[in-house]
Design a protein around this motif. Structure first.
Motif, mmCIF file in Angstrom:
data_model
loop_
_atom_site.group_PDB
_atom_site.id
_atom_site.type_symbol
_atom_site.label_atom_id
_atom_site.label_comp_id
_atom_site.label_asym_id
_atom_site.label_seq_id
_atom_site.Cartn_x
_atom_site.Cartn_y
_atom_site.Cartn_z
ATOM 1 N N ARG A 1 0.842 -1.208 0.000
ATOM 2 C CA ARG A 1 0.000 0.000 0.000
ATOM 3 C C ARG A 1 0.869 1.248 0.000
ATOM 4 O O ARG A 1 0.556 2.230 -0.670
ATOM 5 N N ALA A 2 1.951 1.231 0.761
ATOM 6 C CA ALA A 2 2.876 2.366 0.777
ATOM 7 C C ALA A 2 3.503 2.559 -0.601
ATOM 8 O O ALA A 2 3.657 3.690 -1.069
ATOM 9 N N ALA A 3 3.845 1.460 -1.258
ATOM 10 C CA ALA A 3 4.421 1.554 -2.599
ATOM 11 C C ALA A 3 3.417 2.157 -3.572
ATOM 12 O O ALA A 3 3.775 2.983 -4.417
ATOM 13 N N GLU A 4 2.170 1.775 -3.429
ATOM 14 C CA GLU A 4 1.129 2.326 -4.299
ATOM 15 C C GLU A 4 0.991 3.828 -4.098
ATOM 16 O O GLU A 4 0.879 4.585 -5.055
ATOM 17 N N ARG A 5 1.031 4.259 -2.850
ATOM 18 C CA ARG A 5 0.909 5.695 -2.560
ATOM 19 C C ARG A 5 2.113 6.483 -3.065
ATOM 20 O O ARG A 5 1.994 7.648 -3.425
ATOM 21 N N LEU A 6 3.267 5.844 -3.063
ATOM 22 C CA LEU A 6 4.482 6.511 -3.530
ATOM 23 C C LEU A 6 4.633 6.446 -5.044
ATOM 24 O O LEU A 6 5.517 7.086 -5.601
ATOM 25 N N GLY A 7 3.802 5.644 -5.691
ATOM 26 C CA GLY A 7 3.903 5.510 -7.132
ATOM 27 C C GLY A 7 4.997 4.552 -7.567
ATOM 28 O O GLY A 7 5.567 4.691 -8.637
ATOM 29 N N ILE A 8 5.280 3.578 -6.722
ATOM 30 C CA ILE A 8 6.305 2.575 -7.003
ATOM 31 C C ILE A 8 5.583 1.270 -7.357
ATOM 32 O O ILE A 8 4.533 0.971 -6.811
ATOM 33 N N HIS A 9 6.181 0.486 -8.238
ATOM 34 C CA HIS A 9 5.604 -0.822 -8.561
ATOM 35 C C HIS A 9 5.518 -1.665 -7.292
ATOM 36 O O HIS A 9 6.368 -1.549 -6.410
ATOM 37 N N PRO A 10 4.513 -2.520 -7.173
ATOM 38 C CA PRO A 10 4.382 -3.353 -5.964
ATOM 39 C C PRO A 10 5.637 -4.197 -5.732
ATOM 40 O O PRO A 10 6.136 -4.833 -6.657
ATOM 41 N N PRO A 11 6.145 -4.191 -4.517
ATOM 42 C CA PRO A 11 7.366 -4.944 -4.235
ATOM 43 C C PRO A 11 7.095 -6.447 -4.127
ATOM 44 O O PRO A 11 5.985 -6.874 -3.796
ATOM 45 N N SER A 12 8.109 -7.225 -4.383
ATOM 46 C CA SER A 12 8.007 -8.674 -4.241
ATOM 47 C C SER A 12 8.083 -9.044 -2.762
ATOM 48 O O SER A 12 8.360 -8.200 -1.897
ATOM 49 N N ASP A 13 7.869 -10.330 -2.483
ATOM 50 C CA ASP A 13 7.970 -10.798 -1.103
ATOM 51 C C ASP A 13 9.392 -10.597 -0.567
ATOM 52 O O ASP A 13 9.580 -10.259 0.605
ATOM 53 N N LEU A 14 10.382 -10.794 -1.415
ATOM 54 C CA LEU A 14 11.782 -10.598 -1.001
ATOM 55 C C LEU A 14 12.039 -9.141 -0.633
ATOM 56 O O LEU A 14 12.681 -8.841 0.387
ATOM 57 N N THR A 15 11.519 -8.208 -1.422
ATOM 58 C CA THR A 15 11.703 -6.785 -1.116
ATOM 59 C C THR A 15 10.979 -6.428 0.179
ATOM 60 O O THR A 15 11.494 -5.659 0.995
ATOM 61 N N CYS A 16 9.786 -6.986 0.394
ATOM 62 C CA CYS A 16 9.069 -6.731 1.643
ATOM 63 C C CYS A 16 9.869 -7.228 2.842
ATOM 64 O O CYS A 16 9.932 -6.569 3.884
ATOM 65 N N ARG A 17 10.518 -8.381 2.684
ATOM 66 C CA ARG A 17 11.358 -8.901 3.765
ATOM 67 C C ARG A 17 12.544 -7.982 4.019
ATOM 68 O O ARG A 17 12.925 -7.729 5.165
ATOM 69 N N MET A 18 13.117 -7.423 2.949
ATOM 70 C CA MET A 18 14.224 -6.476 3.108
ATOM 71 C C MET A 18 13.763 -5.221 3.836
ATOM 72 O O MET A 18 14.494 -4.666 4.668
ATOM 73 N N VAL A 19 12.546 -4.755 3.540
ATOM 74 C CA VAL A 19 12.007 -3.566 4.208
ATOM 75 C C VAL A 19 11.884 -3.826 5.705
ATOM 76 O O VAL A 19 12.282 -2.993 6.527
ATOM 77 N N ARG A 20 11.367 -4.993 6.080
ATOM 78 C CA ARG A 20 11.243 -5.312 7.507
ATOM 79 C C ARG A 20 12.613 -5.387 8.180
ATOM 80 O O ARG A 20 12.785 -4.940 9.309
ATOM 81 N N THR A 21 13.602 -5.912 7.471
ATOM 82 C CA THR A 21 14.966 -5.971 8.026
ATOM 83 C C THR A 21 15.515 -4.563 8.227
ATOM 84 O O THR A 21 16.124 -4.267 9.268
ATOM 85 N N LEU A 22 15.303 -3.687 7.262
ATOM 86 C CA LEU A 22 15.778 -2.305 7.398
ATOM 87 C C LEU A 22 15.067 -1.579 8.533
ATOM 88 O O LEU A 22 15.673 -0.776 9.240
ATOM 89 N N ILE A 23 13.768 -1.850 8.713
ATOM 90 C CA ILE A 23 13.044 -1.229 9.831
ATOM 91 C C ILE A 23 13.629 -1.713 11.139
ATOM 92 O O ILE A 23 13.823 -0.941 12.084
ATOM 93 N N ARG A 24 13.950 -3.000 11.211
ATOM 94 C CA ARG A 24 14.501 -3.572 12.454
ATOM 95 C C ARG A 24 15.807 -2.870 12.826
ATOM 96 O O ARG A 24 16.047 -2.535 13.977
ATOM 97 N N TYR A 25 16.670 -2.638 11.841
ATOM 98 C CA TYR A 25 17.969 -2.052 12.122
ATOM 99 C C TYR A 25 17.977 -0.531 11.995
ATOM 100 O O TYR A 25 18.985 0.099 12.286
ATOM 101 N N GLY A 26 16.875 0.054 11.570
ATOM 102 C CA GLY A 26 16.817 1.493 11.403
ATOM 103 C C GLY A 26 16.346 2.237 12.625
ATOM 104 O O GLY A 26 16.281 3.452 12.641
#
Length: 103
Positions: free
Chosen positions: A77-102
């Motif tokens: 949903r965030a990608a849609e609002r930003l105008g980015i193509h929907p991320p794959s499951d792998l990209t979603c996992r990377m986002v959660r990892t970055l949130i954890r360490y961010g």
């Protein structure tokens, strides 16, 4: 005795949109070409990391600070609002990892 009537306009829903940039919109700078000579997999991974960082920043700005609250649906949903193509499951996992360490 006369009483002045108070009228208010309804709130603009875009004012409370966490994905709306706070600064006035400026045209994006032209993208630079990536250096030639790397294998295709490197470019795919590089672009995936850039996309994950953009989505992570948007989610952190909107108040999502825990990886457990960043579901695939919320990230897409965030990608849609930003105008980015929907991320794959792998990209979603990377986002959660970055949130954890961010944090």
């Amino acid at each position: 005795m006369a009483v002045a009537a108070v009228t208010t306009k309804p709130l603009d829903p875009t004012l409370h949109d966490p994905f709306r940039p706070m600064l006035p919109f400026t045209a994006p700078t032209p993208k630079k070409a990536l250096p030639p000579g790397r294998p295709r997999e490197w470019y795919i991974a590089h672009n995936r990391r850039l996309k994950a960082m953009r989505l992570t920043i948007a989610l952190l700005d909107s108040g999502v600070y825990q990886p457990s609250s960043a579901s695939n649906h919320r990230i897409r949903r965030a990608a849609e609002r930003l105008g980015i193509h929907p991320p794959s499951d792998l990209t979603c996992r990377m986002v959660r990892t970055l949130i954890r360490y961010g944090r």
